[in-house]
Motif scaffolding. Structure first.
Motif, PDB file in Angstrom:
ATOM      1  N   ILE A  93       0.947  -1.127   0.052  1.00  0.00           N
ATOM      2  CA  ILE A  93      -0.001   0.100  -0.099  1.00  0.00           C
ATOM      3  C   ILE A  93       0.930   1.213  -0.005  1.00  0.00           C
ATOM      4  O   ILE A  93       0.723   2.190  -0.886  1.00  0.00           O
TER       5      ILE A  93
ATOM      6  N   GLN B 162       0.687   1.517  -4.055  1.00  0.00           N
ATOM      7  CA  GLN B 162      -0.533   2.639  -3.983  1.00  0.00           C
ATOM      8  C   GLN B 162      -0.073   3.781  -3.343  1.00  0.00           C
ATOM      9  O   GLN B 162      -0.987   4.457  -2.403  1.00  0.00           O
TER      10      GLN B 162
ATOM     11  N   ARG C 275      -2.487   7.155  -3.002  1.00  0.00           N
ATOM     12  CA  ARG C 275      -3.637   7.337  -2.033  1.00  0.00           C
ATOM     13  C   ARG C 275      -3.112   6.474  -0.761  1.00  0.00           C
ATOM     14  O   ARG C 275      -4.111   6.283  -0.035  1.00  0.00           O
ATOM     15  N   SER C 276      -2.205   6.268  -0.405  1.00  0.00           N
ATOM     16  CA  SER C 276      -1.663   5.674   0.715  1.00  0.00           C
ATOM     17  C   SER C 276      -1.893   6.268   1.779  1.00  0.00           C
ATOM     18  O   SER C 276      -2.156   5.662   3.048  1.00  0.00           O
TER      19      SER C 276
ATOM     20  N   THR D 202       7.478  -1.564  -9.047  1.00  0.00           N
ATOM     21  CA  THR D 202       7.439  -0.197  -8.940  1.00  0.00           C
ATOM     22  C   THR D 202       8.594   0.605  -8.545  1.00  0.00           C
ATOM     23  O   THR D 202       8.868   1.532  -9.033  1.00  0.00           O
TER      24      THR D 202
END
Length: 360
Positions: A130, A134, A137-138, A225
């Protein structure tokens, strides 16, 4: 669990034409190997994990879910390794010399904390996913998760207790082959093999396959990532992630392969004696290797990161200062503490919550 349960019977039933299969040489091996290995794991596991607890208690406030998971994992590892001296003594003298209540407590604590540690590894991998994959929006997701951190950790502990409940129920102290043992006994149930397989199945599911699934999914996307980030610090983080996964697989795969083989062979008659001996030796070594993960957790998930290394050095300086307080002028110790405190406050002020404690 396994090797400390009903796996060291001296004899196995073979076909009528064969002699009983003696595992006495295996037992002689465990009398030496297991106590030494468990003692090593206990000492270094305690030292490493106590350092993590001290770091969070006095030097670094747990500000993210990964930090909270790390703290809980250190506690579970401490509780886990504290059971190992009892099993070291049991293997050394080839008998359980403690009470029946302590038998249930040690077996239960052993199982709960082992399973809890594995589930926390899965939780850490999800939190890292996350935070890194992510990232856009983490902050919102993780801030909401952090509000419920106590509930999440409590749920992990409760799940571990529930799946370990057969260990509390069936393990007891009783006489087996003229020795007291602390092993599961299924006389009170109609299908003992089913209950044994259920216990092994729960251990395999929650102690290996679920953490492996989470780690594989999360870390593959994390590596993807980080590769795309084109950042030297991120590339260094990739090496840490790969090390985490490889160490987990190296420690856990042999142990769980032995569990699978044991489950497949359970209830079979006419098992080959030489195969049983090899399996017994392998079981001992594989279990020690799995437990070694408790010593490696602090290194992989905490002190391999720059922040924790800095906190570790501060702890060492403070310990040195306390030991020398009778010989070092008071203002010098106060100055060392003051500088450390100011540095700690500054580093925590600029700390980015999305930065991982173990990958950055």
């Amino acid at each position: 669990m396994n090797s400390t349960e009903a796996n060291y019977d001296t004899y196995y039933s073979l076909p009528p034409d064969d002699e009983p299969c003696s595992l006495k040489e295996v037992r002689n091996f465990t009398k030496v190997f297991v106590p030494i290995a468990y003692s090593f794991i206990c000492v270094f596991g305690l030292l490493g994990n106590i350092m993590v607890v001290i770091t969070f208690a006095f030097y670094k406030k747990a500000r993210s879910m990964t930090d909270i998971y790390l703290l809980n994992m250190a506690i579970t590892d401490i509780l886990f390794v504290l059971t190992l001296p009892f099993w070291a003594v049991t293997h050394a003298i080839d008998a359980w010399v403690f009470s029946d209540a302590l038998c249930k407590l040690m077996k239960g604590t052993y199982a709960v904390n082992f399973n809890c540690g594995m589930l926390l590894l899965a939780s850490i991998s999800m939190d890292r996913y996350i935070a890194i994959v992510q990232a856009t929006r983490s902050f919102r997701v993780r801030s909401r998760t952090l509000m419920h951190s106590k509930v999440i950790c409590l749920a992990v502990w409760l799940i571990s207790i529930i799946i370990s409940s057969p260990t509390f129920i069936f393990n007891k102290k009783y006489v087996l082959q003229e020795h007291y043992v602390c092993e599961p006994q299924y006389k009170s149930v109609s299908e003992p093999i089913t209950w044994k397989l259920l216990g092994m199945g729960l251990e395999l599911l929650f102690g290996f396959f679920i953490p492996l699934l989470f780690m594989t999914f999360c870390y593959l996307f994390i590596i993807k990532t980080l590769v795309q980030a084109q950042n030297s610090k991120r590339h260094r983080a990739i090496r840490v992630v790969i090390a985490v996964v490889l160490v987990f697989l190296a420690c856990q795969i042999p142990h769980n392969v032995v569990l699978l083989v044991t489950a497949v062979n359970m209830g079979k008659m006419g098992r080959d004696c030489s195969t049983e001996k090899v399996l017994a030796y392998t079981r001992n070594v594989a279990e020690v290797l799995a437990f070694l993960h408790c010593c490696l957790n602090p290194v992989l998930y905490a002190f391999i990161g720059q922040k924790f290394r800095n906190y570790f050095m501060k702890i060492m300086k403070d310990v040195w200062c306390m030991r020398r307080k009778n010989n070092v002028p008071g203002f010098l110790c106060a100055r060392v503490y003051s500088e450390g405190y100011i540095s700690r406050q500054t580093s925590e002020t600029v700390e980015n919550d999305n930065a991982s404690s173990f990958t950055m």
